[in-house]
Design an enzyme around this catalytic site. Sequence first.
Site, PDB file in Angstrom:
ATOM      1  CD1 TRP A 100       5.694 -20.294  -6.065  1.00  0.00           C
ATOM      2  CD2 TRP A 100       4.008 -19.894  -5.762  1.00  0.00           C
ATOM      3  NE1 TRP A 100       6.091 -19.692  -5.515  1.00  0.00           N
ATOM      4  CE2 TRP A 100       4.729 -19.211  -4.921  1.00  0.00           C
ATOM      5  CE3 TRP A 100       2.165 -19.305  -5.650  1.00  0.00           C
ATOM      6  CZ2 TRP A 100       4.523 -18.728  -3.727  1.00  0.00           C
ATOM      7  CZ3 TRP A 100       1.993 -18.487  -4.323  1.00  0.00           C
ATOM      8  CH2 TRP A 100       3.374 -18.032  -3.728  1.00  0.00           C
ATOM      9  CG  ASP A 167       3.856 -18.635 -12.728  1.00  0.00           C
ATOM     10  OD1 ASP A 167       4.066 -17.030 -12.265  1.00  0.00           O
ATOM     11  OD2 ASP A 167       3.549 -18.616 -12.083  1.00  0.00           O
ATOM     12  CE  LYS A 191       8.605 -14.608  -6.062  1.00  0.00           C
ATOM     13  NZ  LYS A 191       7.592 -14.939  -6.507  1.00  0.00           N
TER      14      LYS A 191
END
Length: 354
Positions: A100, A167, A191
């Site tokens: 990511w 993030d 998530k």
Amino acid sequence: MKKHNFSAGPCILPQEVFEKASQSILDFNNDGLSILEISHRSKAFVDVMENARALALELLGLEGKGYKALFLQGGASTQFLMVALNLLEKRAAYLNTGTWSDKAIKEAKIYDDILEVGSSKEANYNYIPKGYSIPEDHDYFHCTSNNTIFGTQIKEFPNSPIPMVCDMSSDIFSRELDFSKFSLIYAGAQKNMGPAGTTLVVVKEDILGKVSRKIPSMMDYSVHISKGSMYNTPPVFAVYVSMLTLQWLKSLGGIAAIEKENKKKAQLIYSEIDLNPLFKGFAAEGDRSIMNATFTLENENLKDTFETMVKDANINGINGHRSVGGYRASMYNAMPLESVGVLVDVMSELERKA
Ligand SMILES: *Cc1c(COP(=O)(O)O)cnc(C)c1O
């Protein structure tokens, strides 16, 4: 029968949230209409949006500190781009801790040069780089708090001399941090906060408005702030379910209370991984994530037996990501300790059988 759901995302949410959400699809607030058919400009929905935004700031301890919470669309992946569009003027610094982070770097590179202050790519991202320095003359520093795929997590954040952007898609609201160290936090809801379809952005307003480029309206944080996160039709249902999950978290005692539970779950699974000779942890010990535990089965011949036992125990979603292989147990806020216990029992039963 409800399964023990270790899926990495979309993933488990509290049962009471599923029940309330189901009821609201049929009849929202006993008003004779579904949450899915009311106007996003109606008072009933504006209240939901305002409640969700306020709860996010309250739970993070960021009320009255110059931050705004937004519920946007396009996933965390759109934030890779939006962060750069809104904040990148000359050069930015990124810490590369996994797939990511790497994708965030790729998007930022569209706009300008990027400095990678540290990377664990050479070790397939099984640890968090440390001891790097962040240059003062860059626009911002970007990091990924929890590496969902690799099962590593930043435990100590640097004291960044420039705005720190993070993030937090896979560990937001899971552990106490001094969130005021960050100038911008983003997280895809699916998530640890809600269903897929919305992304939480928490931004300190004073970092905005400093780039010279023109920013398209939908990509401009200032536009979304000025419209109360309602510049266009928001993802009504995803925001509503996120609000219910945040209310659930608050009723449990907030982040401090859930962190205690999350640590118990992590301790339970990691002690089994370490004690059981059949399994091996993937992530470096000091960097292990309390959300996603990654591990491999040492003896490939036991794979079918283990996977049959897992299935029989009503366990779902423990297959590892293809870039790591093996297994991954994602233990987000809504996962009860008992479910982790069921998985651990299967692991130790395999040892007895082998
Ligand atoms: C899942 C994930 C993403 C991607 O999120 P999307 O909402 O699918 O774009 C980004 N970062 C992290 C840390 C993730 O876990």
